[in-house]
Write an enzyme that holds these catalytic residues in place. Structure first.
Site, short mmCIF file in Angstrom:
data_model
loop_
_atom_site.label_atom_id
_atom_site.label_comp_id
_atom_site.label_asym_id
_atom_site.label_seq_id
_atom_site.Cartn_x
_atom_site.Cartn_y
_atom_site.Cartn_z
N LYS A 174 2.24 -10.05 4.32
CA LYS A 174 2.00 -8.69 3.81
C LYS A 174 2.83 -8.41 2.56
CE LYS A 174 1.96 -3.92 5.47
NZ LYS A 174 1.60 -3.11 6.64
N ARG A 209 1.95 3.15 8.98
CA ARG A 209 0.78 3.49 9.80
C ARG A 209 1.15 3.52 11.27
NH1 ARG A 209 -2.81 -0.52 10.17
NH2 ARG A 209 -4.32 0.87 11.15
N ARG A 212 -6.26 -14.58 15.64
CA ARG A 212 -6.08 -15.03 17.03
C ARG A 212 -5.35 -16.37 17.00
NH1 ARG A 212 -11.41 -14.80 20.02
NH2 ARG A 212 -11.75 -16.85 19.14
C1 BTN Z 1 1.96 0.56 6.51
O1 BTN Z 1 1.62 -0.57 6.16
O2 BTN Z 1 2.31 0.80 7.68
C2 BTN Z 1 1.96 1.66 5.49
C3 BTN Z 1 3.24 1.74 4.72
C4 BTN Z 1 3.24 2.85 3.68
C5 BTN Z 1 4.59 3.03 3.04
C6 BTN Z 1 4.55 4.00 1.89
S1 BTN Z 1 6.04 3.94 0.94
C7 BTN Z 1 5.58 5.38 0.08
C8 BTN Z 1 4.93 6.31 1.07
N1 BTN Z 1 5.90 7.15 1.73
C9 BTN Z 1 6.01 6.88 3.03
O3 BTN Z 1 6.78 7.44 3.83
N2 BTN Z 1 5.15 5.90 3.37
C10 BTN Z 1 4.36 5.46 2.23
#
Ligand code: BTN
Length: 267
Positions: free
Chosen positions: A131, A62, A265
């Site tokens: 996570k 993200r 926080r």
């Molecule tokens: C995040 O938490 O930032 C999202 C991560 C998402 C990763 C997955 S792995 C399969 C798919 N292909 C990618 O390039 N990204 C998602």
């Protein structure tokens, strides 16, 4: 947990579940399963297209971040779904995906699975929440309606050489005898296959109570940050029926947040 992904085995496992038609491919290596599905030709409604990959070389996360994965220690896959014209707006889809992933992991016996807005799956351990899985949703819209590519990265186990500063959890921590990767992937696809058609008809609202029940930061003091720094601080109330995050500042009424990163926080 280290079994190689086997499309025939996954397809056989899915045959025992109610789900839309699944078109599944497994690649040994690619840059990003999301990028490949975004470039794929249009898909008809009612089919769930799944692309899984053993090794992503340029996984995307993200907000422009990269996503690190460790071959057999991870699951990296993307699902593409075409909503029919006039179906629910994709707002709230990321939360609905979180609910589907939590359902799948719990169906395998995992305990301590939590959700963090907008779409992180967390696992509770001795030192708090970490996570377990990330979700990257990319949308396009055309005359047929919205199409969504939903990329999921799950940490199944942590390799010995994982960087110490990565605050990650792994699914293996939730099991005495973890299920193999094919079983985990089949369960995740099956729950996404149940959720996506229902989401198209009804949106996120019917799933809100289930999301709230998994909310890792419920009632906790949090900071929400955007690209330019802190956006809000306050008590995290959870989510609205349309998927907005609700934050109650120290003085005043609850406010709706539509994008940003939430963290606890510091005390
Ligand atoms: C995040 O938490 O930032 C999202 C991560 C998402 C990763 C997955 S792995 C399969 C798919 N292909 C990618 O390039 N990204 C998602």
């Amino acid at each position: 947990m280290s079994a190689t992904l086997d499309p025939e085995r996954i397809t056989a496992l899915l045959a025992a579940r109610t789900s839309p038609e699944v078109r599944l491919r497994v690649l040994a290596e690619c840059e990003s399963t999301n990028s490949l599905l975004l470039e794929a030709p249009p898909l008809e409604p009612g089919v769930i297209e799944v692309l899984a990959c053993e090794r992503q070389t340029a996984g995307r996360g993200r907000r422009g971040r990269s996503w690190l994965s460790w071959g057999e220690h991870s699951l990296t896959f993307s699902v593409r779904w075409q909503f029919a014209r006039g179906e629910a707006s994709p707002m709230g889809l990321s939360l609905a995906v979180g609910v589907a992933l939590a359902r799948a992991l719990e169906s395998l016996g995992a305990q301590g699975v939590g959700l963090k807005w907008p779409n992180d799956v967390l696992l509770r351990g001795a030192d708090g929440w970490r996570k377990l899985a990330g979700v990257l949703i990319e949308l396009s819209s055309g005359s047929q309606g919205h199409a969504a590519v939903i990329g999921v990265g799950v940490n199944l186990s942590l390799p010995d050489d994982a960087p110490a500063d990565v605050p990650a959890a792994a699914l293996a921590q939730a099991f005495k005898r973890p299920p193999d990767r094919n079983v985990v992937l089949a369960a995740l696809i099956a729950e996404l296959g149940v959720m996506l058609p229902a989401f198209g008809r009804q949106g996120f609202a019917p799933l809100r109570a289930e999301w709230q029940a998994h909310h890792a930061y419920a009632d906790c003091p949090v900071v929400v940050a955007g690209d330019l720094g802190v956006l809000r601080e306050g008590r995290c109330l959870g989510v609205a029926e349309d998927g907005a995050l609700l934050i109650e500042p120290a003085h005043g009424h609850a406010e709706r947040i539509l994008s940003g990163d939430v963290s606890l926080r510091p005390a």
